[in-house]
Design an enzyme around this catalytic site. Structure first.
Site, PDB file in Angstrom:
ATOM      1  N   SER A  13       0.826  -1.213   0.000  1.00 60.54           N
ATOM      2  CA  SER A  13       0.000   0.000   0.000  1.00 60.54           C
ATOM      3  C   SER A  13       0.857   1.258   0.000  1.00 60.54           C
ATOM      4  CB  SER A  13      -0.932   0.012   1.220  1.00 60.54           C
ATOM      5  OG  SER A  13      -0.184  -0.210   2.412  1.00 60.54           O
ATOM      6  N   ARG A  14       2.106   1.130   0.432  1.00 66.53           N
ATOM      7  CA  ARG A  14       2.989   2.306   0.500  1.00 66.53           C
ATOM      8  C   ARG A  14       4.447   1.833   0.543  1.00 66.53           C
ATOM      9  NH1 ARG A  14       3.920   2.913   6.150  1.00 66.53           N
ATOM     10  NH2 ARG A  14       2.581   1.441   7.285  1.00 66.53           N
ATOM     11  N   ARG A  36      -2.525  -4.085   4.936  1.00 63.80           N
ATOM     12  CA  ARG A  36      -3.293  -4.373   6.155  1.00 63.80           C
ATOM     13  C   ARG A  36      -4.290  -3.279   6.470  1.00 63.80           C
ATOM     14  NH1 ARG A  36      -0.019  -4.481  11.525  1.00 63.80           N
ATOM     15  NH2 ARG A  36       0.351  -2.471  10.556  1.00 63.80           N
ATOM     16  N   SER A 140      17.006  -7.177   5.373  1.00 67.08           N
ATOM     17  CA  SER A 140      17.486  -5.863   5.783  1.00 67.08           C
ATOM     18  C   SER A 140      18.954  -5.964   6.148  1.00 67.08           C
ATOM     19  CB  SER A 140      16.692  -5.382   7.000  1.00 67.08           C
ATOM     20  OG  SER A 140      17.348  -4.297   7.602  1.00 67.08           O
ATOM     21  N   TYR A 153      13.939  -7.324  15.168  1.00 71.74           N
ATOM     22  CA  TYR A 153      13.928  -7.119  13.712  1.00 71.74           C
ATOM     23  C   TYR A 153      15.099  -7.861  13.050  1.00 71.74           C
ATOM     24  CZ  TYR A 153      13.709  -4.218   9.406  1.00 71.74           C
ATOM     25  OH  TYR A 153      13.626  -3.761   8.110  1.00 71.74           O
ATOM     26  N   ALA A 155      16.625 -10.452  14.182  1.00 74.70           N
ATOM     27  CA  ALA A 155      16.349 -11.897  14.269  1.00 74.70           C
ATOM     28  C   ALA A 155      15.380 -12.315  13.165  1.00 74.70           C
ATOM     29  CB  ALA A 155      15.765 -12.242  15.639  1.00 74.70           C
TER      30      ALA A 155
HETATM   31  P1  NAP Z   1       6.636   0.966   5.306  1.00 73.37           P
HETATM   32  O1  NAP Z   1       6.782   2.178   4.450  1.00 73.37           O
HETATM   33  O2  NAP Z   1       6.438   1.119   6.759  1.00 73.37           O
HETATM   34  O3  NAP Z   1       5.441   0.062   4.676  1.00 73.37           O
HETATM   35  C1  NAP Z   1       5.122  -1.152   5.271  1.00 73.37           C
HETATM   36  C2  NAP Z   1       4.110  -1.869   4.437  1.00 73.37           C
HETATM   37  O4  NAP Z   1       3.868  -3.155   5.061  1.00 73.37           O
HETATM   38  C3  NAP Z   1       2.778  -1.147   4.361  1.00 73.37           C
HETATM   39  O5  NAP Z   1       2.222  -1.348   3.083  1.00 73.37           O
HETATM   40  C4  NAP Z   1       1.944  -1.867   5.426  1.00 73.37           C
HETATM   41  O6  NAP Z   1       0.569  -1.896   5.110  1.00 73.37           O
HETATM   42  C5  NAP Z   1       2.477  -3.275   5.305  1.00 73.37           C
HETATM   43  N1  NAP Z   1       2.244  -4.081   6.514  1.00 73.37           N
HETATM   44  C6  NAP Z   1       2.735  -3.886   7.757  1.00 73.37           C
HETATM   45  N2  NAP Z   1       2.299  -4.843   8.584  1.00 73.37           N
HETATM   46  C7  NAP Z   1       1.503  -5.660   7.848  1.00 73.37           C
HETATM   47  C8  NAP Z   1       0.760  -6.827   8.135  1.00 73.37           C
HETATM   48  N3  NAP Z   1       0.756  -7.365   9.356  1.00 73.37           N
HETATM   49  N4  NAP Z   1       0.057  -7.418   7.135  1.00 73.37           N
HETATM   50  C9  NAP Z   1       0.061  -6.889   5.882  1.00 73.37           C
HETATM   51  N5  NAP Z   1       0.746  -5.782   5.554  1.00 73.37           N
HETATM   52  C10 NAP Z   1       1.461  -5.177   6.524  1.00 73.37           C
HETATM   53  O7  NAP Z   1       7.902   0.005   5.164  1.00 73.37           O
HETATM   54  P2  NAP Z   1       9.025  -0.044   4.021  1.00 73.37           P
HETATM   55  O8  NAP Z   1      10.122   0.847   4.455  1.00 73.37           O
HETATM   56  O9  NAP Z   1       8.412   0.122   2.695  1.00 73.37           O
HETATM   57  O10 NAP Z   1       9.533  -1.553   4.210  1.00 73.37           O
HETATM   58  C11 NAP Z   1       9.187  -2.593   3.317  1.00 73.37           C
HETATM   59  C12 NAP Z   1      10.065  -3.805   3.647  1.00 73.37           C
HETATM   60  O11 NAP Z   1      11.437  -3.468   3.474  1.00 73.37           O
HETATM   61  C13 NAP Z   1       9.923  -4.279   5.090  1.00 73.37           C
HETATM   62  O12 NAP Z   1      10.004  -5.694   5.137  1.00 73.37           O
HETATM   63  C14 NAP Z   1      11.117  -3.669   5.759  1.00 73.37           C
HETATM   64  O13 NAP Z   1      11.492  -4.399   6.908  1.00 73.37           O
HETATM   65  C15 NAP Z   1      12.145  -3.745   4.659  1.00 73.37           C
HETATM   66  N6  NAP Z   1      13.223  -2.790   4.824  1.00 73.37           N
HETATM   67  C16 NAP Z   1      13.023  -1.440   4.815  1.00 73.37           C
HETATM   68  C17 NAP Z   1      14.102  -0.574   4.972  1.00 73.37           C
HETATM   69  C18 NAP Z   1      13.967   0.927   4.954  1.00 73.37           C
HETATM   70  O14 NAP Z   1      14.978   1.601   5.200  1.00 73.37           O
HETATM   71  N7  NAP Z   1      12.810   1.494   4.688  1.00 73.37           N
HETATM   72  C19 NAP Z   1      15.379  -1.091   5.139  1.00 73.37           C
HETATM   73  C20 NAP Z   1      15.558  -2.456   5.140  1.00 73.37           C
HETATM   74  C21 NAP Z   1      14.486  -3.299   4.968  1.00 73.37           C
HETATM   75  P3  NAP Z   1      -0.530  -0.941   5.838  1.00 73.37           P
HETATM   76  O15 NAP Z   1       0.019   0.437   5.903  1.00 73.37           O
HETATM   77  O16 NAP Z   1      -1.701  -1.080   4.935  1.00 73.37           O
HETATM   78  O17 NAP Z   1      -0.767  -1.524   7.201  1.00 73.37           O
END
Ligand code: NAP
Length: 242
Positions: A13-14, A36, A140, A153, A155
């Site tokens: 979604s984002r 979600r 990550s 996280y 882990a």
């Molecule tokens: P984000 O902007 O916070 O977006 C998280 C997304 O996951 C949202 O679409 C949210 O949906 C969804 N989500 C969260 N909990 C959920 C659940 N229980 N069931 C279904 N959907 C769920 O995060 P992001 O930065 O894009 O991260 C995406 C992935 O990359 C994650 O796995 C994160 O750990 C990894 N990552 C990110 C970074 C970074 O620097 N940003 C670095 C390393 C790894 P809703 O809003 O609809 O709830």
């Protein structure tokens, strides 16, 4: 691309997930889009996907809820099997371990890792009978190096790396490839509370990454160009860890 291919993306979604969905739609994939709670944003992403001439099926459920996931996905899987699963949904509950509540540990393990048991199992079963597929998990930097304040996280993400490699070995002979994309710091809501002034000097490229810079790597792993790659971890971190 020949026959249309579907990719199922969790948490789209984002943030990074939404960028992956748009990038893949631009490349001609139809999208199953999980989220979600961010309904309005999910509908906006759907509109943008459809503007590329692709279909987008919204699948709102909590990835850690096995019953909800099964009820929503099984009927669809009887009709069509996605070519790709991109396991991206994620949350953080950062705090030092001595202060960490059990709920903060459990939530992070549930959303990243237990969800992979649920969805990886459900989808790969169907991929097996088609003898083709691609699975990409989002790990990550924290799962590769460890990070203070992120024992939960790190882990979960290290667990995902191990699980992805094991699954790559299980599914390789059936032409199902499993790889990991491991981002460093990417500009999304997830990093808003981090002290960037302290972190930027540690990044050789001197900046945080953009969501599109992760999405492009995922698209590569789903493409024909990556047909001899499985069990690999591709780090997208501006050189922060090498
Ligand atoms: P984000 O902007 O916070 O977006 C998280 C997304 O996951 C949202 O679409 C949210 O949906 C969804 N989500 C969260 N909990 C959920 C659940 N229980 N069931 C279904 N959907 C769920 O995060 P992001 O930065 O894009 O991260 C995406 C992935 O990359 C994650 O796995 C994160 O750990 C990894 N990552 C990110 C970074 C970074 O620097 N940003 C670095 C390393 C790894 P809703 O809003 O609809 O709830």
């Amino acid at each position: 691309m020949g026959e249309r291919k579907i990719v199922f993306i969790t948490g789209a979604s984002r943030g990074i997930g939404a960028a992956i969905a748009l990038n893949l739609a631009q490349a001609g994939y139809d999208i199953w889009l999980n989220y979600r709670s961010s309904k309005e944003l999910a509908y906006k992403v759907k509109e943008q996907i459809e503007a590329f001439g692709c279909t987008c099926t919204l699948l709102p459920f909590d990835v850690a809820d096995e019953q909800a996931a099964t009820e929503m996905l099984e009927p669809l899987l009887q009709q069509e099997v996605p070519f790709g699963l991109v396991h991206n949904a994620g949350v953080t509950r950062d705090t030092l371990l001595p202060m960490m509540k059990r709920e903060e540990w459990d939530t992070v393990i549930d959303v990243h890792l237990n969800s992979f048991y649920i969805l990886g199992k459900l989808i790969s079963r169907h991929m097996l009978s088609r003898r083709e597929g691609r699975i990409v998990t989002l790990a990550s930097l924290s799962g590769e190096t460890g990070q203070a304040g992120q024992v939960n996280y790190a882990a979960a993400k290290a667990g995902l790396i191990g699980a992805s490699k094991a699954l790559a070995r299980e599914l390789g002979k059936r032409n199902i490839l499993v790889n990991v994309v491991s981002p460093g710091l990417i500009e999304t809501e997830m990093i808003q509370k981090l002290p960037l002034d302290k972190i930027l000097p540690l990044i050789p490229l001197g900046r945080v990454g953009q969501v599109e810079e992760v999405a492009g790597v995922v698209r590569f792993l789903l493409s024909e160009d990556a047909s001899y790659m499985t069990g690999q971890v591709l780090s997208v971190n501006g050189g922060m860890h090498m």
